[in-house]
Design a protein around this motif. Structure first.
Motif, mmCIF file in Angstrom:
data_model
loop_
_atom_site.group_PDB
_atom_site.id
_atom_site.type_symbol
_atom_site.label_atom_id
_atom_site.label_comp_id
_atom_site.label_asym_id
_atom_site.label_seq_id
_atom_site.Cartn_x
_atom_site.Cartn_y
_atom_site.Cartn_z
ATOM 1 N N ASP A 61 -46.430 -21.049 -64.477
ATOM 2 C CA ASP A 61 -45.959 -19.859 -65.184
ATOM 3 C C ASP A 61 -47.094 -18.835 -65.192
ATOM 4 O O ASP A 61 -47.949 -18.836 -66.076
ATOM 5 C CB ASP A 61 -45.540 -20.230 -66.607
ATOM 6 N N ALA A 62 -47.096 -17.970 -64.193
ATOM 7 C CA ALA A 62 -48.209 -17.038 -64.023
ATOM 8 C C ALA A 62 -48.398 -16.144 -65.239
ATOM 9 O O ALA A 62 -49.534 -15.868 -65.645
ATOM 10 C CB ALA A 62 -47.979 -16.189 -62.774
ATOM 11 N N ALA A 63 -47.304 -15.683 -65.828
ATOM 12 C CA ALA A 63 -47.415 -14.791 -66.985
ATOM 13 C C ALA A 63 -48.067 -15.498 -68.165
ATOM 14 O O ALA A 63 -48.908 -14.919 -68.869
ATOM 15 C CB ALA A 63 -46.032 -14.271 -67.375
ATOM 16 N N ALA A 64 -47.685 -16.747 -68.381
ATOM 17 C CA ALA A 64 -48.261 -17.500 -69.502
ATOM 18 C C ALA A 64 -49.743 -17.773 -69.271
ATOM 19 O O ALA A 64 -50.557 -17.682 -70.199
ATOM 20 C CB ALA A 64 -47.508 -18.814 -69.691
ATOM 21 N N VAL A 65 -50.111 -18.111 -68.035
ATOM 22 C CA VAL A 65 -51.522 -18.342 -67.718
ATOM 23 C C VAL A 65 -52.324 -17.068 -67.915
ATOM 24 O O VAL A 65 -53.410 -17.075 -68.511
ATOM 25 C CB VAL A 65 -51.676 -18.859 -66.278
ATOM 26 N N ALA A 66 -51.799 -15.948 -67.417
ATOM 27 C CA ALA A 66 -52.504 -14.675 -67.552
ATOM 28 C C ALA A 66 -52.684 -14.297 -69.021
ATOM 29 O O ALA A 66 -53.750 -13.807 -69.423
ATOM 30 C CB ALA A 66 -51.744 -13.579 -66.808
ATOM 31 N N SER A 67 -51.651 -14.536 -69.827
ATOM 32 C CA SER A 67 -51.729 -14.211 -71.248
ATOM 33 C C SER A 67 -52.804 -15.038 -71.945
ATOM 34 O O SER A 67 -53.602 -14.520 -72.730
ATOM 35 C CB SER A 67 -50.369 -14.450 -71.908
ATOM 36 N N LEU A 68 -52.829 -16.329 -71.642
ATOM 37 C CA LEU A 68 -53.837 -17.195 -72.242
ATOM 38 C C LEU A 68 -55.241 -16.778 -71.823
ATOM 39 O O LEU A 68 -56.145 -16.665 -72.658
ATOM 40 C CB LEU A 68 -53.578 -18.651 -71.838
ATOM 41 N N ALA A 69 -55.445 -16.554 -70.527
ATOM 42 C CA ALA A 69 -56.768 -16.168 -70.038
ATOM 43 C C ALA A 69 -57.208 -14.827 -70.625
ATOM 44 O O ALA A 69 -58.381 -14.645 -70.975
ATOM 45 C CB ALA A 69 -56.760 -16.106 -68.512
ATOM 46 N N ALA A 70 -56.263 -13.898 -70.769
ATOM 47 C CA ALA A 70 -56.596 -12.587 -71.323
ATOM 48 C C ALA A 70 -57.056 -12.699 -72.771
ATOM 49 O O ALA A 70 -57.993 -12.014 -73.203
ATOM 50 C CB ALA A 70 -55.398 -11.655 -71.222
ATOM 51 N N LYS A 71 -56.410 -13.566 -73.534
ATOM 52 C CA LYS A 71 -56.775 -13.743 -74.938
ATOM 53 C C LYS A 71 -58.139 -14.391 -75.094
ATOM 54 O O LYS A 71 -58.796 -14.220 -76.133
ATOM 55 C CB LYS A 71 -55.710 -14.589 -75.642
ATOM 56 N N ARG A 72 -58.573 -15.150 -74.093
ATOM 57 C CA ARG A 72 -59.863 -15.857 -74.181
ATOM 58 C C ARG A 72 -60.935 -15.196 -73.321
ATOM 59 O O ARG A 72 -62.037 -15.718 -73.198
ATOM 60 C CB ARG A 72 -59.689 -17.315 -73.729
ATOM 61 N N ALA A 73 -60.627 -14.063 -72.726
ATOM 62 C CA ALA A 73 -61.568 -13.390 -71.839
ATOM 63 C C ALA A 73 -62.824 -12.935 -72.593
ATOM 64 O O ALA A 73 -62.746 -12.610 -73.785
ATOM 65 C CB ALA A 73 -60.873 -12.202 -71.180
ATOM 66 N N PRO A 74 -63.959 -12.907 -71.894
ATOM 67 C CA PRO A 74 -64.141 -13.352 -70.513
ATOM 68 C C PRO A 74 -64.279 -14.873 -70.420
ATOM 69 O O PRO A 74 -65.047 -15.476 -71.181
ATOM 70 C CB PRO A 74 -65.440 -12.666 -70.095
ATOM 71 N N VAL A 75 -63.544 -15.475 -69.514
ATOM 72 C CA VAL A 75 -63.611 -16.926 -69.312
ATOM 73 C C VAL A 75 -64.804 -17.228 -68.405
ATOM 74 O O VAL A 75 -64.887 -16.732 -67.284
ATOM 75 C CB VAL A 75 -62.311 -17.451 -68.663
ATOM 76 N N GLY A 76 -65.733 -18.025 -68.917
ATOM 77 C CA GLY A 76 -66.947 -18.328 -68.168
ATOM 78 C C GLY A 76 -66.803 -19.488 -67.204
ATOM 79 O O GLY A 76 -67.469 -19.528 -66.165
ATOM 80 N N ARG A 77 -65.958 -20.463 -67.578
ATOM 81 C CA ARG A 77 -65.725 -21.601 -66.687
ATOM 82 C C ARG A 77 -64.224 -21.886 -66.655
ATOM 83 O O ARG A 77 -63.605 -22.108 -67.699
ATOM 84 C CB ARG A 77 -66.470 -22.844 -67.171
#
Length: 240
Positions: A61-77
């Motif tokens: 689910d690309a949208a769900a992954v993008a939403s999660l990553a955006a909320k935790r940005a910047p993702v270091g690992r």
């Protein structure tokens, strides 16, 4: 504090990696499709579970992954420990529909997560992919699995060059005693592992912790990129 996002982190190698990186001071988030398995993962982490955030997300689910990553940005690992239980079998009996599902569940899931999370990575982030030694070992009955894992591992070198200074690495395990083997009755699994271990150069079956140490290494070492480390106990040597 570095933010680590582990997709497929509710059990096995992903969960063991979460435990290691929490101990090293990362802010760790694990994502998976099953809320129950994520709850179980938090319990399995013990005291460290209070320091790990869990998220119900389907890697496809690309949208769900993008939403999660955006909320935790910047993702270091970004660590991808996605796997599946389909795709094995000799060519004459191979279920091609199952193999297509295996590609969806591993290769396409890896690619979907990478594409969706990329805009939300830190400038000096690391990406770690999980393949398997079937990508190179000549084991009868694993042609389908070999194709899936080889496709995942083939992403490493070109992406390391393309995405620099983001680092991209892979880990290629062999036989590992994880919940992936849960479909095999305990007695049969133990007998199988004993037979395999007796022929491996290391004379043992790896634990999830063994492989997690390698995942943590490539995820955190600033001098590693474009590398696939074989953590297989010498299985590729036996197969050769």
């Amino acid at each position: 504090m570095t933010t680590t996002l582990i997709i497929g982190g509710s059990s096995g190698i992903g969960l063991a990696t979460a435990r290691l990186l929490v101990a090293r001071g990362d802010e760790v988030h694990i994502a998976g499709r099953s809320a129950q398995r994520l709850d179980d993962a938090r319990l399995a982490l013990g005291d460290a579970g209070t320091d790990v955030a869990t998220h119900v997300v389907d890697a496809l689910d690309a949208a769900a992954v993008a939403s999660l990553a955006a909320k935790r940005a910047p993702v270091g690992r970004l660590v991808l420990t996605l796997s599946g239980s389909e795709g094995a079998g000799r060519l004459a009996e191979l279920d091609l529909a199952a193999l297509r599902r295996a590609f969806d569940g591993k290769f396409w899931a890896h690619l979907t997560v990478l594409h969706a999370a990329l805009p939300h990575l830190a400038e000096n982030a690391s990406i770690t992919l999980l393949g398997a030694i079937t990508a190179r070992a000549s084991m009868p009955g694993t042609a389908g699995l070999a194709a899936v894992n080889a496709a995942v591992e083939a992403l490493v070198a070109p992406l390391a060059a393309e995405l620099a200074p983001v680092r991209v690495n892979g880990v290629s395990p062999g036989y590992v005693d994880t919940p992936w083997w849960g479909m095999v009755p305990d007695a049969d699994r133990r007998a199988f592992f004993d037979g395999v271990a007796s022929e491996l150069p290391t004379r043992r079956i790896a634990t999830a912790d063994d492989v997690a140490e390698v995942v943590a290494l490539v995820a955190t070492n600033p001098n590693l990129t474009g590398t696939v480390i074989e953590a297989d106990g010498g299985a590729r040597l036996k197969a050769a």
